[in-house]
Design a protein around this motif. Structure first.
Motif, PDB file in Angstrom:
ATOM      1  N   GLY A   1       0.804  -1.207   0.000  1.00  0.00           N
ATOM      2  CA  GLY A   1       0.000   0.000   0.000  1.00  0.00           C
ATOM      3  C   GLY A   1       0.841   1.262   0.000  1.00  0.00           C
ATOM      4  N   ARG A   2       1.910   1.253   0.799  1.00  0.00           N
ATOM      5  CA  ARG A   2       2.779   2.439   0.860  1.00  0.00           C
ATOM      6  C   ARG A   2       3.464   2.684  -0.478  1.00  0.00           C
ATOM      7  N   LYS A   3       3.697   1.601  -1.227  1.00  0.00           N
ATOM      8  CA  LYS A   3       4.358   1.736  -2.524  1.00  0.00           C
ATOM      9  C   LYS A   3       3.369   1.981  -3.667  1.00  0.00           C
ATOM     10  N   GLY A   4       2.088   2.030  -3.334  1.00  0.00           N
ATOM     11  CA  GLY A   4       1.090   2.321  -4.347  1.00  0.00           C
ATOM     12  C   GLY A   4       0.638   1.121  -5.147  1.00  0.00           C
ATOM     13  N   PHE A   5       0.893  -0.107  -4.643  1.00  0.00           N
ATOM     14  CA  PHE A   5       0.491  -1.316  -5.350  1.00  0.00           C
ATOM     15  C   PHE A   5      -0.786  -1.889  -4.738  1.00  0.00           C
ATOM     16  N   LEU A   6      -1.479  -2.717  -5.519  1.00  0.00           N
ATOM     17  CA  LEU A   6      -2.675  -3.383  -5.029  1.00  0.00           C
ATOM     18  C   LEU A   6      -2.300  -4.407  -3.956  1.00  0.00           C
ATOM     19  N   PRO A   7      -3.194  -4.675  -2.998  1.00  0.00           N
ATOM     20  CA  PRO A   7      -2.889  -5.644  -1.940  1.00  0.00           C
ATOM     21  C   PRO A   7      -2.871  -7.074  -2.459  1.00  0.00           C
ATOM     22  N   GLU A   8      -2.116  -7.926  -1.784  1.00  0.00           N
ATOM     23  CA  GLU A   8      -2.111  -9.354  -2.071  1.00  0.00           C
ATOM     24  C   GLU A   8      -3.408  -9.956  -1.523  1.00  0.00           C
ATOM     25  N   THR A   9      -4.076 -10.785  -2.309  1.00  0.00           N
ATOM     26  CA  THR A   9      -5.332 -11.391  -1.872  1.00  0.00           C
ATOM     27  C   THR A   9      -5.330 -12.911  -1.981  1.00  0.00           C
TER      28      THR A   9
ATOM     29  N   VAL B   1       8.829 -17.869  -1.442  1.00  0.00           N
ATOM     30  CA  VAL B   1       8.368 -16.487  -1.344  1.00  0.00           C
ATOM     31  C   VAL B   1       8.405 -15.885  -2.745  1.00  0.00           C
ATOM     32  N   HIS B   2       7.237 -15.474  -3.259  1.00  0.00           N
ATOM     33  CA  HIS B   2       7.180 -14.983  -4.639  1.00  0.00           C
ATOM     34  C   HIS B   2       6.287 -13.741  -4.768  1.00  0.00           C
ATOM     35  N   PRO B   3       6.706 -12.609  -4.210  1.00  0.00           N
ATOM     36  CA  PRO B   3       5.919 -11.378  -4.358  1.00  0.00           C
ATOM     37  C   PRO B   3       5.902 -10.902  -5.810  1.00  0.00           C
ATOM     38  N   THR B   4       4.787 -10.318  -6.200  1.00  0.00           N
ATOM     39  CA  THR B   4       4.589  -9.854  -7.567  1.00  0.00           C
ATOM     40  C   THR B   4       4.340  -8.356  -7.587  1.00  0.00           C
ATOM     41  N   VAL B   5       4.903  -7.698  -8.573  1.00  0.00           N
ATOM     42  CA  VAL B   5       4.612  -6.292  -8.824  1.00  0.00           C
ATOM     43  C   VAL B   5       3.886  -6.215 -10.157  1.00  0.00           C
ATOM     44  N   GLY B   6       2.646  -5.770 -10.127  1.00  0.00           N
ATOM     45  CA  GLY B   6       1.861  -5.683 -11.345  1.00  0.00           C
ATOM     46  C   GLY B   6       1.190  -4.332 -11.491  1.00  0.00           C
ATOM     47  N   THR B   7       1.308  -3.750 -12.645  1.00  0.00           N
ATOM     48  CA  THR B   7       0.636  -2.496 -12.976  1.00  0.00           C
ATOM     49  C   THR B   7       0.037  -2.627 -14.368  1.00  0.00           C
ATOM     50  N   ASP B   8      -0.466  -1.530 -14.906  1.00  0.00           N
ATOM     51  CA  ASP B   8      -0.992  -1.587 -16.265  1.00  0.00           C
ATOM     52  C   ASP B   8       0.114  -1.608 -17.308  1.00  0.00           C
ATOM     53  N   ARG B   9       1.383  -1.524 -16.855  1.00  0.00           N
ATOM     54  CA  ARG B   9       2.516  -1.504 -17.789  1.00  0.00           C
ATOM     55  C   ARG B   9       3.504  -2.655 -17.584  1.00  0.00           C
TER      56      ARG B   9
END
Length: 396
Positions: free
Chosen positions: A317-325, A358-366
């Motif tokens: 959230g602090r980085k402006g990304f959607l939460p993990e669900t 551990v496999h965090p993902t960073v996803g945006t529209d780009r």
């Protein structure tokens, strides 16, 4: 006999199987459970049968195991009726007294009672038995309904957690098998650098990687991947969506989550680019590495997964990304996804000797990018990464 054993892949030791059985029977005695009943039909999420017998279930054919507190096991598998030899062959099963078979198919409804009738016959050995179901979600509805019908005096309880708490903590032998799987996957990433090239369809690349790991002892092969243009999110994809042809200056996202010799899982995920790595993709990748490291700082014995989950989502959230669900970190062993899950609904606390991916993902529209690796929980935190592959985007 030596020639027969050559047909089998790597087996776990007698001592390891006996360790598991002893630990489970001790807990069964504490809980006054007479039998455990489990049923699996695949390797990906079917590790209970393998853990108890060292023989995996496969190909959607149910493999049922009955584990008594004071006797050897019974197995029930697809096959013919007597007088033919029961399967699997007796020499492949340790700690098993009876091997029962019947010609049941999940696609033929009228055969659904067959396996439960065999199981009920075994379970009637103790009147008013207390029966623990292991992995109730993996039992077919038909099998469970038939057990209730045939055993009206029995008491059924969920014994999944009883087994999970033992199964999640790896022995020295299991940890060594996991290291071998991670090493096999590292080798597969090196091979992928050659297999991933413009002019090839995604499934062709994946097929080559599957062939590579199979030749090196992998017993089950799940490899996901997909290609796409730079400047757009390119997630991993399943087989039905792998017909795209990779081009120059594009991204290929790859996940290798196979088991190794002996059947233990690990998984590695990396990003490849057929050209120059664009700055937004590289920046997102650095963010993913930070997310993984922040999670690793919190992994230590006694920590509840919900604490890690919440910290991860706060950071997103602090980085402006959607939460993990879903689940961005979880245990692995004979199951691809095994407890503990790093989520806010997981009651199991972390303990030494757990194998955590551990496999965090960073996803945006780009962009779509991640890092995916395995670590052992140690007495004070986490081990070094089990994979030796650098955490970087590979420019091909």
């Amino acid at each position: 006999m030596d020639e027969e054993r050559e047909i089998m892949t790597l087996s776990i030791s007698d001592q390891e199987l006996e360790r598991r059985w002893k630990a489970v029977r001790s807990r069964m005695a504490e809980e006054r459970i007479d039998f455990l009943v489990m049923q699996n039909d695949n390797e990906w999420l079917g590790g209970y049968v393998k853990w108890f017998t060292d023989v995996p279930a496969r190909n959607a054919q149910p493999h049922t195991v009955i584990f008594p507190v004071d006797d050897e096991m019974t197995t029930i598998t697809h096959g013919g009726k007597p007088p033919g030899d029961m399967g699997p062959p007796a020499w492949t099963l340790r700690g098993v007294k009876r091997r029962l078979t019947a010609p049941f198919f999940r696609t033929a409804y009228f055969t659904h009672p067959y396996e439960a009738e065999l199981a009920a016959h075994v379970l009637r050995a103790k009147r008013k038995a207390r029966i623990g179901l292991v992995g109730k979600g993996t039992l077919s509805a038909a099998f469970y309904e038939q057990l209730l019908h045939h055993l009206p005096q029995a008491t059924f309880v969920d014994a999944s957690n009883l087994v999970d708490e033992i199964k999640a903590i790896k022995s020295d032998e299991e940890m060594e098998l996991i290291r071998k799987t991670a090493a096999l996957e590292d080798d597969a990433i090196e091979y992928a650098k050659k297999a991933i090239r413009p002019g090839r369809r995604d499934f062709e690349i994946i097929a080559d990687i599957i062939h590579f790991v199979t030749e090196r002892g992998s017993e089950e092969q799940l490899v996901l991947g997909g290609s796409g243009p730079l400047g757009e999110p390119v997630p991993i994809r399943k087989r039905h969506f792998q017909n795209r042809m990779l081009k120059e200056n594009e991204q290929f996202s790859l996940l290798i989550e196979v088991n190794g010799p002996g059947g233990m899982y690990a998984e590695i995920g990396r990003i490849f680019v057929t050209g120059t790595i664009p700055s937004p993709l590289q920046e997102a990748h650095e963010e993913a590495k930070v997310l993984q490291q922040e999670t690793l700082k919190l992994i230590r014995p006694g920590v509840k997964p919900e604490v890690i989950w919440r910290a991860h989502n706060e950071l997103l959230g602090r980085k402006g990304f959607l939460p993990e669900t879903r689940a961005y970190a979880h245990g692995q062993g004979y199951d691809l996804v095994e407890r503990p899950l790093i989520r806010d609904d997981e009651p199991m606390t972390l303990k030494p000797r757990m194998n955590i991916t551990v496999h965090p993902t960073v996803g945006t529209d780009r962009v779509w990018v991640w890092v995916c690796d395995n670590y052992f929980v140690t007495e004070s935190g986490v081990s070094p990464c089990l994979h030796r592959t650098p955490q970087e985007i590979f420019a091909l």
